[in-house]
Design a protein around this motif. Sequence first.
Motif, short mmCIF file in Angstrom:
data_model
loop_
_atom_site.label_atom_id
_atom_site.label_comp_id
_atom_site.label_asym_id
_atom_site.label_seq_id
_atom_site.Cartn_x
_atom_site.Cartn_y
_atom_site.Cartn_z
N LEU A 3 3.78 -64.70 84.95
CA LEU A 3 5.24 -64.71 85.08
C LEU A 3 5.74 -63.36 84.59
O LEU A 3 5.52 -63.00 83.44
N THR A 4 6.41 -62.63 85.44
CA THR A 4 6.93 -61.32 85.10
C THR A 4 8.39 -61.25 85.53
O THR A 4 8.75 -61.78 86.57
N LYS A 15 12.29 -56.63 79.58
CA LYS A 15 11.21 -56.86 80.53
C LYS A 15 10.18 -57.74 79.84
O LYS A 15 9.85 -57.52 78.68
N TYR A 16 9.68 -58.74 80.57
CA TYR A 16 8.69 -59.64 79.97
C TYR A 16 7.55 -59.91 80.94
O TYR A 16 7.69 -59.79 82.15
N ASN A 17 6.42 -60.29 80.37
CA ASN A 17 5.25 -60.68 81.14
C ASN A 17 4.53 -61.78 80.37
O ASN A 17 4.25 -61.62 79.18
N ILE A 18 4.27 -62.88 81.04
CA ILE A 18 3.48 -63.97 80.46
C ILE A 18 2.24 -64.09 81.33
O ILE A 18 2.33 -64.29 82.54
N SER A 19 1.07 -63.94 80.71
CA SER A 19 -0.18 -63.93 81.47
C SER A 19 -1.23 -64.80 80.79
O SER A 19 -1.00 -65.32 79.70
N ASP A 53 -1.57 -72.48 76.48
CA ASP A 53 -1.80 -71.24 75.74
C ASP A 53 -1.55 -70.07 76.68
O ASP A 53 -1.77 -70.18 77.89
N MET A 54 -1.11 -68.93 76.11
CA MET A 54 -0.77 -67.78 76.95
C MET A 54 -0.77 -66.49 76.15
O MET A 54 -0.73 -66.52 74.93
N SER A 55 -0.77 -65.39 76.87
CA SER A 55 -0.50 -64.07 76.30
C SER A 55 0.89 -63.67 76.77
O SER A 55 1.32 -64.05 77.85
N TRP A 56 1.61 -62.88 75.96
CA TRP A 56 2.95 -62.46 76.32
C TRP A 56 3.20 -61.05 75.85
O TRP A 56 2.57 -60.56 74.92
N ARG A 68 0.02 -63.66 71.39
CA ARG A 68 -0.40 -64.92 71.98
C ARG A 68 0.66 -65.97 71.69
O ARG A 68 1.41 -65.86 70.72
N GLY A 69 0.70 -66.99 72.52
CA GLY A 69 1.67 -68.06 72.31
C GLY A 69 1.12 -69.40 72.73
O GLY A 69 0.16 -69.50 73.49
N THR A 70 1.75 -70.45 72.21
CA THR A 70 1.41 -71.82 72.55
C THR A 70 2.70 -72.58 72.82
O THR A 70 3.66 -72.47 72.05
N VAL A 71 2.72 -73.34 73.91
CA VAL A 71 3.84 -74.21 74.22
C VAL A 71 3.31 -75.64 74.24
O VAL A 71 2.32 -75.93 74.93
N HIS A 72 3.93 -76.51 73.45
CA HIS A 72 3.54 -77.92 73.42
C HIS A 72 4.74 -78.75 73.88
O HIS A 72 5.81 -78.69 73.27
#
Length: 114
Positions: A3-4, A15-19, A53-56, A68-72
């Motif tokens: 997601l960019t 500007k953001y990027n979630i990968s 789990d993701m990188s951002w 790094r991030g976590t969404v629950h």
Amino acid sequence: PDLTGREKFGLGNVKYNISRIHVSAVELPSASISLLPGSGIKLVIGNASLTIDMSWNIRTWLFKDSGRGTVHISKVVVTAIFSTPLDNTGPTSISLTSCQTTSGDVDIKLNGKS
């Protein structure tokens, strides 16, 4: 998929990027299926949860950060109705008639350099 994007906040753009998005856990503790006379099938999944789990990384004119991030997501309820035509003219088919989803809690944890 990644997601960019770019969003405008206050004095500038972010500007953001979630990968590297990865579903690391899915729990479906309560599920039921029932027949709807003359029309189809009802599926209800209750109290489900999902962990991602993701990188951002983000960048503004003032700073940049990544991590790094976590969404629950918890207390998810899904109700789906499937129709099953009752004619004997061909193969049995199933189609989704309606679907409703609600979620109760979303917990986001971001670990970054800043």
